[in-house]
Design a protein around this motif. Sequence first.
Motif, mmCIF file in Angstrom:
data_model
loop_
_atom_site.group_PDB
_atom_site.id
_atom_site.type_symbol
_atom_site.label_atom_id
_atom_site.label_comp_id
_atom_site.label_asym_id
_atom_site.label_seq_id
_atom_site.Cartn_x
_atom_site.Cartn_y
_atom_site.Cartn_z
ATOM 1 N N LYS A 37 -48.619 -18.032 40.630
ATOM 2 C CA LYS A 37 -48.717 -19.451 40.309
ATOM 3 C C LYS A 37 -49.371 -20.205 41.454
ATOM 4 N N ARG A 38 -50.468 -20.909 41.120
ATOM 5 C CA ARG A 38 -51.268 -21.685 42.045
ATOM 6 C C ARG A 38 -51.482 -20.955 43.363
ATOM 7 N N ILE A 58 -58.762 -23.281 38.271
ATOM 8 C CA ILE A 58 -58.868 -24.744 38.179
ATOM 9 C C ILE A 58 -59.896 -25.293 39.141
ATOM 10 N N LEU A 59 -60.302 -24.450 40.153
ATOM 11 C CA LEU A 59 -61.315 -24.930 41.089
ATOM 12 C C LEU A 59 -61.975 -23.734 41.735
ATOM 13 N N ASN A 95 -51.156 -24.711 53.313
ATOM 14 C CA ASN A 95 -50.219 -25.469 54.162
ATOM 15 C C ASN A 95 -48.819 -25.381 53.547
ATOM 16 N N PRO A 96 -47.773 -24.992 54.329
ATOM 17 C CA PRO A 96 -46.430 -24.813 53.731
ATOM 18 C C PRO A 96 -45.765 -26.117 53.302
ATOM 19 N N VAL A 97 -46.306 -27.269 53.733
ATOM 20 C CA VAL A 97 -45.680 -28.549 53.414
ATOM 21 C C VAL A 97 -46.471 -29.281 52.350
ATOM 22 N N THR A 98 -47.787 -29.363 52.545
ATOM 23 C CA THR A 98 -48.648 -30.047 51.565
ATOM 24 C C THR A 98 -49.422 -28.990 50.772
ATOM 25 N N HIS A 99 -50.315 -29.447 49.868
ATOM 26 C CA HIS A 99 -51.145 -28.529 49.088
ATOM 27 C C HIS A 99 -52.508 -28.316 49.727
ATOM 28 N N SER A 113 -57.806 -30.303 49.664
ATOM 29 C CA SER A 113 -56.523 -30.741 49.098
ATOM 30 C C SER A 113 -56.807 -31.376 47.755
ATOM 31 N N PRO A 114 -55.832 -31.359 46.825
ATOM 32 C CA PRO A 114 -56.079 -31.901 45.472
ATOM 33 C C PRO A 114 -56.412 -33.380 45.484
#
Length: 1176
Positions: A37-38, A58-59, A95-99, A113-114
């Motif tokens: 997943k992602r 998706i990208l 990144n473990p905190v953000t995407h 980043s998205p």
Amino acid sequence: MRAVLTWRDKVEQCIYDLAFKPDGTQLILAAGNRLLKRFASGSADKSVIIWTSKLEGILKYTSWSAVSSWHHHPVFPGFCKQRVHNDSIQCVSYNPVTHQLASCSSSDFGLWSPEQKSVTKYKSSSKITCCSWTNDGQYLALGMFNGVISIRNKNGEEKVKIERPGGSLSPIWSICWNPSREDHNDILAVADWGQKLSFYQLSGKQIMRERSLNFDPCCVSYFTKGEYILLGGSDKQVSLFTKDGVRLGTVGEQNSWVWTCRVKPDSNYVVVGCQDGTISFYQLIFSTVHGLYKDRYAYRDSMTDVIVQHLITEQKVRIKCKELVKKIAIYKNRLAIQLPEKILIYELYSSDSSDMHYRVKEKMVKKFECNLLVVCSNHIILCQEKRLQCLSFSGVKEREWQMESLIRYIKVIGGPPGREGLLVGLKNGQILKIFVDNLFAIVLLKQATAVRCLDMSASRNKLAVVDENDTCLVYDVHTKELLFQESNANSVAWNTQCEDMLCFSGGGYLNIKASTFPVHQQKLQGFVVGFNGSKIFCLHVFSMSAVEVPQSAPMYQYLDRKMFKEAYQIACLGVTDTDWRELAMEALEGLEFETAKKAFTRVQDLRYLELISSIEERKKRGETNNDLFLADVFSYQGKFHEAAKLYKKSGHENLALDMYTDLRMFEYAKDFLGSGDPKETKMLITKQADWARNINEPKAAVEMYISAGEHVKAIELSGDHGWVDMLIDIARKLDKAEREPLLLCAHYFKKLDNPGYAAETYLKMGDLKSLVQLHVETQCWDEAFALGEKHPEFKDDIYVPYAQWLAENDRFEEAQKAFHKAGRQGEAVRVLEQLTHNAVVESRFSDAAYYYWMLSMQCLEIARADPAQQDLMVGKFHHFQHLAELYHGYHAIQRYTEEPFSFHLPETLFNISRFLLHSLTKDTPLGISKVNTLFTLAKQSRALGAYKLARHAYDKLQGLKIPARFQKSIELGSLTIRSKPFHDSEELVPLCYRCSTNNPLLNNLGTVCINCRQPFVFSASSYEVLHLVEFFLEEGITDEEAVSLIDLEAPRHKRENKWQEVTSSNAQTLRLEETQDSMGDDDPFTAKLSFEQGGSEFVPIVVSRSVLRSMSRRDVLIKRWPPPLRWQYFRSLLPDAPITMCPSCFQMFHSEDYELLVLQHTCCPYCRRCIDDSGP
């Protein structure tokens, strides 16, 4: 640690990378068709693809020409593409905190980043081989082929650059940040092809020791909590390291290079990917390495540390070995730790049972292979399958034992140093005892099943064995007899403090067995490894805990069989206070006093301890009646009826009577009365009355006391409640010979303010002295005086308190008379002295003068009554008279200086201050201020024209401590007086009426004439010098005769006859007879003055009978002092200026002043004698 292969698979392509889904349910490979997943993938076609868990892209961004907007890709529908990287993708990391996604190629790296539509690209100086984000997602570490590590922030800016020593010869092939949340600093593990493993902080500082690997590392990764590191590479295996870089062992060997390895999140499972496409999945099993001896437990932590825990005090100490710990053994003050290449022997610093400081005693540098390790005081025991080896601490093998079967259990059971005994259990069921210093093993017993666990009791008499069928068997060591057996047991331990108690665990329960009693169970998970007192040491998974287990159940089992001593031993291991009390009660009822005493001491019950002590004393005196002892026990326990039956059975009905009486059970008590003995009946009624009194029924108690003849208690109870009527009834019924209750009645009558009843009671008793004291206390003076007239012996008892009462009510004259009547002259003087002192302290100087005058007259009375004290009292009389005169005068000075308005004329203040100045030549009495006196004198002297005297007063003031309120006035006066003439007004100069000499205002001789030394007589109001001259009588003339001679008033020539009138026809003339002496013999007293005046010493005027006869009664003033003083005679030299003398204090006044003062005060201003209405 050992690794178990769970499954293995193989694909055709090389496994370059792999990743676990965060929940660990899916595994994604860099080759193949398994997706997460992602996740993002990077490839050699210079593209990065973002996938969903449904395998939908998706990208995608590639190396094609850059565009400013998103486009559909013909192969990947729904994809957007951007040209970002110019070279093939080497690594990607989320990144473990953000995407935010970091993707790295050979020449640059990008951040996506998205939230943003474009990918930010940053150039790199070398090929990027690996990357890793910090735990907080703030920094990205990049490992490069040229041996450089670049740490960037989220915006791609380089913050730290780390250059490895090998440079391009040591390319960085794998890096990983430690994911631990407990460490305060972020730690980066770096594996390079210089075959090194190193560690860095975020600041770029290298920490810990750099480790050599001896192979080219291809991948490095941490366990989820950061406690271990996985490392794989060219050595074709995956190795496990501690977080400090210490190698622990091999996870699994492969047939080709290991390119990637990962840990399943929050587990001990490891997946390995190889160059030949092999995927291996291993489970790591970390076995428990530990050792236990009594209350000390040692276990392995983090694979390289040993923690020694004191199970009682909960103290812990950590020993860092920095190598893999393979075995641990502990015994008394010894600790043995087996490492891969050596064995370390530690010892305690001291013999203190709570000491936790260990130091290295010996090092056995040799590699040993063994299944079990045991340490003794001086030896190491190695267990190798069927063989036991005994080695000294220096590594020398001393003994060896070969067993028939595999050794399943070994335990040190104690012994002298160097001669310890070992308990050994074999797989074939044989149990042996081996001594370290003995080559021959002793077979204790042989059973049919294999041994799993065993233990020996504290006295070495019993042996407990747990076999492979989970059965606990207990044997007698000497007879080899099987005593009992219990099922569902996996471990067993004897209590080290109790011979007959053991515990065993199994099936989730803890079982405690005492002697042959049934087993007591409670829930407990884990294995029992020790039993000490009330503490059971239990190992559950990897943790050891001390469980406090009350020994109540086995104690009650012993109590049921009346085995009190054994029950006490069990209780000592640890039971509740309630259990102790139950043991004490049971032992007491069983007449086991020694055990009961110990148990009651534990619960600190002094009441029962006193009972046991009294029973023991009685037994020492020879009493043997156990029924009587048991009756006492029952009575203490509240079993009163059982106690009464035992008292009666043992022939002690009186004790049952006392018991019921003390318990206020009077109905039961009557059953045990004797043959109607009046004393016992009276005693019972009295106790019943006491009980009624205690339960707040006082009236019933009084009636019972009266019927029992306890009049004193009845009176006390009635008096405490204020029942006067009941008290007088009791008093009138009592015989006059019963003094104690009558006196108590009188006491309560006085306390309750009924003096009439008290007097009646005292008269009934004939106690006149107490009656007198009653009248005095109630201040019934008339009754007291009447009683004193009839009985003179009580005179002192009446008049002394009466005088004190008068003095307290300011009736001093009456108090003095009362003291006189009582013959207490000294006490009268002391009371007046205290009042006088108080008046002076309170600045009531007029009162002080009056009190001093009264004191002087009191001293005179004492001198007349007691010849022995005559001289002393006369001296005090003159002293007190002098003080009275000083304070009388100072009263006006004090009012002048303290009050805003003055009631005295300036001349009066001037005369008073001069009088005080001349009188205060020695010590100054308490309360009289020289400053006030001189200040008044200075001001009045200046006002009246006595400038010389004023200057003298101001000069004197300069040497005294002046109050702040006078400071300015005195300083100004001292200056302005200098402008005045240096002489005094002649009008103020005093005249001596004896020698007609003008005396200076400042007289060095004091209050006497400077010429004839005749003392001046001052007015007690204006303090002017009066025209009086004191004279004395010739020897032989008594006071009565002198008065009678003065009263005769013999005629003498008038001085007017000296002028002669002559009448003629033309004129009338007056002619003075010059021939006749003007002083002549017309007035013999005047002739006496002129004859005797002058001289340096005072010569008194002594008159004869003829001179006395020539005097007029109105010209003579007589101070008629009472004995022992003589009368004083004064002659007025100016008869036309009348002088009045107070007949009480003998003070002199100008008649006009005296009449005015009497009108103002209705009494003498000095002695306060009231003046009759008829006249002065």
